[in-house]
Design a protein around this motif. Structure first.
Motif, mmCIF file in Angstrom:
data_model
loop_
_atom_site.group_PDB
_atom_site.id
_atom_site.type_symbol
_atom_site.label_atom_id
_atom_site.label_comp_id
_atom_site.label_asym_id
_atom_site.label_seq_id
_atom_site.Cartn_x
_atom_site.Cartn_y
_atom_site.Cartn_z
ATOM 1 N N TYR A 137 0.842 -1.193 0.000
ATOM 2 C CA TYR A 137 0.000 0.000 0.000
ATOM 3 C C TYR A 137 0.879 1.246 0.000
ATOM 4 C CZ TYR A 137 -3.321 -3.527 1.524
ATOM 5 O OH TYR A 137 -4.084 -4.666 1.610
ATOM 6 N N TYR A 138 0.268 2.367 -0.341
ATOM 7 C CA TYR A 138 1.009 3.623 -0.330
ATOM 8 C C TYR A 138 0.115 4.737 0.186
ATOM 9 C CZ TYR A 138 -1.548 5.626 -4.262
ATOM 10 O OH TYR A 138 -2.536 6.157 -5.048
ATOM 11 N N ALA A 139 0.724 5.818 0.644
ATOM 12 C CA ALA A 139 0.025 7.058 0.947
ATOM 13 C C ALA A 139 0.948 8.205 0.559
ATOM 14 C CB ALA A 139 -0.347 7.148 2.421
ATOM 15 N N VAL A 140 0.453 9.114 -0.247
ATOM 16 C CA VAL A 140 1.202 10.296 -0.684
ATOM 17 C C VAL A 140 0.519 11.525 -0.105
ATOM 18 C CG1 VAL A 140 1.920 11.705 -2.653
ATOM 19 C CG2 VAL A 140 1.957 9.209 -2.833
ATOM 20 N N VAL A 141 1.309 12.407 0.509
ATOM 21 C CA VAL A 141 0.805 13.656 1.076
ATOM 22 C C VAL A 141 1.744 14.785 0.660
ATOM 23 C CG1 VAL A 141 0.090 14.865 3.185
ATOM 24 C CG2 VAL A 141 -0.037 12.371 3.084
ATOM 25 N N ASP A 142 1.201 15.942 0.281
ATOM 26 C CA ASP A 142 2.098 17.057 -0.030
ATOM 27 C C ASP A 142 2.093 18.085 1.107
ATOM 28 O OD1 ASP A 142 -0.021 18.826 -0.299
ATOM 29 O OD2 ASP A 142 0.422 19.348 -2.382
ATOM 30 N N PHE A 143 2.987 19.071 1.036
ATOM 31 C CA PHE A 143 3.226 19.966 2.164
ATOM 32 C C PHE A 143 2.001 20.802 2.512
ATOM 33 C CE2 PHE A 143 3.947 23.201 -1.081
ATOM 34 C CZ PHE A 143 3.493 24.351 -0.464
ATOM 35 N N HIS A 144 1.164 21.130 1.523
ATOM 36 C CA HIS A 144 0.011 21.975 1.811
ATOM 37 C C HIS A 144 -0.965 21.241 2.730
ATOM 38 C CE1 HIS A 144 -2.159 25.677 0.958
ATOM 39 N NE2 HIS A 144 -3.273 24.962 0.885
ATOM 40 N N GLY A 145 -1.190 19.952 2.457
ATOM 41 C CA GLY A 145 -2.041 19.159 3.326
ATOM 42 C C GLY A 145 -1.457 19.026 4.721
ATOM 43 N N PHE A 146 -0.130 18.881 4.788
ATOM 44 C CA PHE A 146 0.568 18.788 6.072
ATOM 45 C C PHE A 146 0.271 19.999 6.942
ATOM 46 C CE2 PHE A 146 4.414 20.343 8.241
ATOM 47 C CZ PHE A 146 4.663 19.318 9.129
ATOM 48 N N GLN A 147 0.450 21.179 6.395
ATOM 49 C CA GLN A 147 0.226 22.392 7.169
ATOM 50 C C GLN A 147 -1.237 22.554 7.563
ATOM 51 O OE1 GLN A 147 2.431 25.023 4.250
ATOM 52 N NE2 GLN A 147 3.186 25.903 6.145
ATOM 53 N N ARG A 148 -2.137 22.241 6.656
ATOM 54 C CA ARG A 148 -3.563 22.423 6.929
ATOM 55 C C ARG A 148 -4.033 21.504 8.058
ATOM 56 N NH1 ARG A 148 -7.252 22.434 1.723
ATOM 57 N NH2 ARG A 148 -8.719 23.268 3.249
ATOM 58 N N VAL A 149 -3.566 20.254 8.053
ATOM 59 C CA VAL A 149 -3.995 19.311 9.097
ATOM 60 C C VAL A 149 -3.485 19.764 10.458
ATOM 61 C CG1 VAL A 149 -3.686 16.958 9.970
ATOM 62 C CG2 VAL A 149 -4.291 17.334 7.579
ATOM 63 N N ILE A 150 -2.218 20.169 10.541
ATOM 64 C CA ILE A 150 -1.662 20.651 11.809
ATOM 65 C C ILE A 150 -2.479 21.832 12.333
ATOM 66 C CG2 ILE A 150 0.296 21.853 12.841
ATOM 67 C CD1 ILE A 150 1.034 19.076 12.646
ATOM 68 N N ASP A 151 -2.814 22.758 11.453
ATOM 69 C CA ASP A 151 -3.558 23.942 11.890
ATOM 70 C C ASP A 151 -4.973 23.595 12.335
ATOM 71 O OD1 ASP A 151 -1.454 25.719 11.562
ATOM 72 O OD2 ASP A 151 -1.943 26.139 9.465
ATOM 73 N N ASN A 181 2.425 25.479 15.234
ATOM 74 C CA ASN A 181 1.410 25.486 14.190
ATOM 75 C C ASN A 181 1.961 24.794 12.938
ATOM 76 O OD1 ASN A 181 3.008 27.349 12.750
ATOM 77 N ND2 ASN A 181 1.894 29.117 13.576
ATOM 78 N N GLY A 182 1.158 24.746 11.868
ATOM 79 C CA GLY A 182 1.584 24.015 10.683
ATOM 80 C C GLY A 182 2.876 24.523 10.089
ATOM 81 N N GLU A 183 3.012 25.839 9.990
ATOM 82 C CA GLU A 183 4.222 26.420 9.414
ATOM 83 C C GLU A 183 5.435 26.129 10.287
ATOM 84 O OE1 GLU A 183 5.359 30.663 7.350
ATOM 85 O OE2 GLU A 183 4.416 30.728 9.327
ATOM 86 N N GLN A 184 5.261 26.237 11.613
ATOM 87 C CA GLN A 184 6.376 25.970 12.528
ATOM 88 C C GLN A 184 6.763 24.496 12.527
ATOM 89 O OE1 GLN A 184 4.331 27.551 15.950
ATOM 90 N NE2 GLN A 184 5.607 29.387 16.007
ATOM 91 N N ALA A 185 5.765 23.609 12.468
ATOM 92 C CA ALA A 185 6.055 22.172 12.432
ATOM 93 C C ALA A 185 6.820 21.812 11.176
ATOM 94 C CB ALA A 185 4.754 21.374 12.517
ATOM 95 N N LEU A 186 6.448 22.423 10.041
ATOM 96 C CA LEU A 186 7.171 22.194 8.806
ATOM 97 C C LEU A 186 8.616 22.657 8.949
ATOM 98 C CD1 LEU A 186 7.090 21.304 5.863
ATOM 99 C CD2 LEU A 186 6.359 23.617 5.259
ATOM 100 N N ARG A 187 8.808 23.795 9.601
ATOM 101 C CA ARG A 187 10.160 24.308 9.841
ATOM 102 C C ARG A 187 10.969 23.308 10.662
ATOM 103 N NH1 ARG A 187 14.922 25.742 9.051
ATOM 104 N NH2 ARG A 187 15.880 27.340 10.342
#
Length: 304
Positions: A137-151, A181-187
């Motif tokens: 199985y696979y799951a693909v996620v891009d950075f925009h979804g990452f930030q939105r979910v965290i927020d 927040n999402g931006e900080q977690a990405l950082r």
């Protein structure tokens, strides 16, 4: 240096897991796309070589991609998650700069380039050919979804290990336990300007996976399930079915004694080189295959 690189991966998948475990929402209305947001991820072909046998472990290839417009992007995060029948979860992180043969390509390349050449299925093939373990199985996620979910979750609590100065449009961070927040977690997860470099980034990726999973499985996280799904839906693609999601939801307690992590390449099993202008990690494939065998408790070549 490219901005917003690093993991954007498991968070959308975790939201889907909660969807399955919190009551079976089987229909999601496609959310209105934000102005300036990247286009939704496309559908991907994924044809594993090995089927899942009842009562046996299964493997999920987790990929975080960094896209620009309609470009396919590169998988700057690559993890293989093994779910055991007893609920144990094992995570193998593959570093993006691994220099290995890519099926169908004339010469070796960075492992994270495989996604741009052929999507998640080519990443799967490259990992299987070089390291001997397949994913069903696979799951693909891009950075925009990452930030939105965290927020949507209201942030995630993380113990930041040391100060991180701002880079480009990403904020700096101070050390200590705090809610990001999402931006900080990405950082936090893309930082590599220290002595650990990419190795520290992989360690922080694994740390954040567990922190986010705890947030999602909290009472507040469960109540936010519809919003989580709407936030992540355009930026997540997976072939996991309901049965697998239910099994994964049962397993995903994410307790420290139930989650095990491995980084590839393992210490002492690679050399740092510059090839065709790229800084790469050239692995000792045999040593890393043996490390994976020991980690999984079986020969990864048993079916070859």
């Amino acid at each position: 240096m490219r901005l917003r690189r690093s993991i954007k991966w498991l968070l959308g998948l975790i939201a889907v897991i909660v969807l399955a475990s919190a009551g079976g929402w089987l229909y999601i209305t496609m959310p209105h796309m934000e102005e300036g947001a990247p286009p939704p991820l496309p559908d991907y072909e994924f044809v594993p070589d090995e089927a899942v046998e009842k009562g046996q472990p299964f493997h999920v290839l987790l990929l975080g991609v960094d896209r620009r417009g309609n470009e396919p992007g590169r998988s700057d995060t690559m993890m293989l998650m093994r779910v055991e029948p007893d609920g144990t979860i094992r995570l193998i992180s593959f570093m993006r700069d691994l220099y290995v043969p890519i099926p169908g390509r004339s010469e070796p390349d960075r492992l994270n380039h495989a996604f741009a050449y052929g999507g998640p299925d080519l990443v799967r093939k490259a990992i299987k050919e070089n390291f001997g373990v397949d994913a069903q199985y696979y799951a693909v996620v891009d950075f925009h979804g990452f930030q939105r979910v965290i927020d949507v979750l209201g942030g995630v609590e993380v113990d930041v290990d040391h100060a991180m100065p701002p880079t480009g449009d990403l904020p700096g961070l101070s050390p200590g336990l705090q809610r990001l927040n999402g931006e900080q977690a990405l950082r936090y997860v893309r930082f590599r300007q220290d002595a650990e470099g990419d190795f520290g980034r992989v360690r922080r990726q694994q740390q954040l996976i567990q922190a986010v999973a705890q947030e999602v499985k909290s009472v507040y996280g469960i109540l936010q399930t519809p919003r989580l799904i709407k936030a992540a839906y355009p930026y997540v693609r997976t072939n996991l079915g309901l049965d697998e999601l239910l099994r994964l939801a049962k397993a995903a307690d994410w307790k420290p004694d139930a989650t095990h992590n491995l980084r590839i390449p393992v210490d002492g099993s690679y050399t740092q080189q510059r090839i065709r202008g790229m800084a790469v990690l050239v692995p000792d494939l045999e040593a890393n295959r043996k490390a994976i065998e020991a980690f999984l408790g079986e020969s990864v070549w048993a079916k070859h």
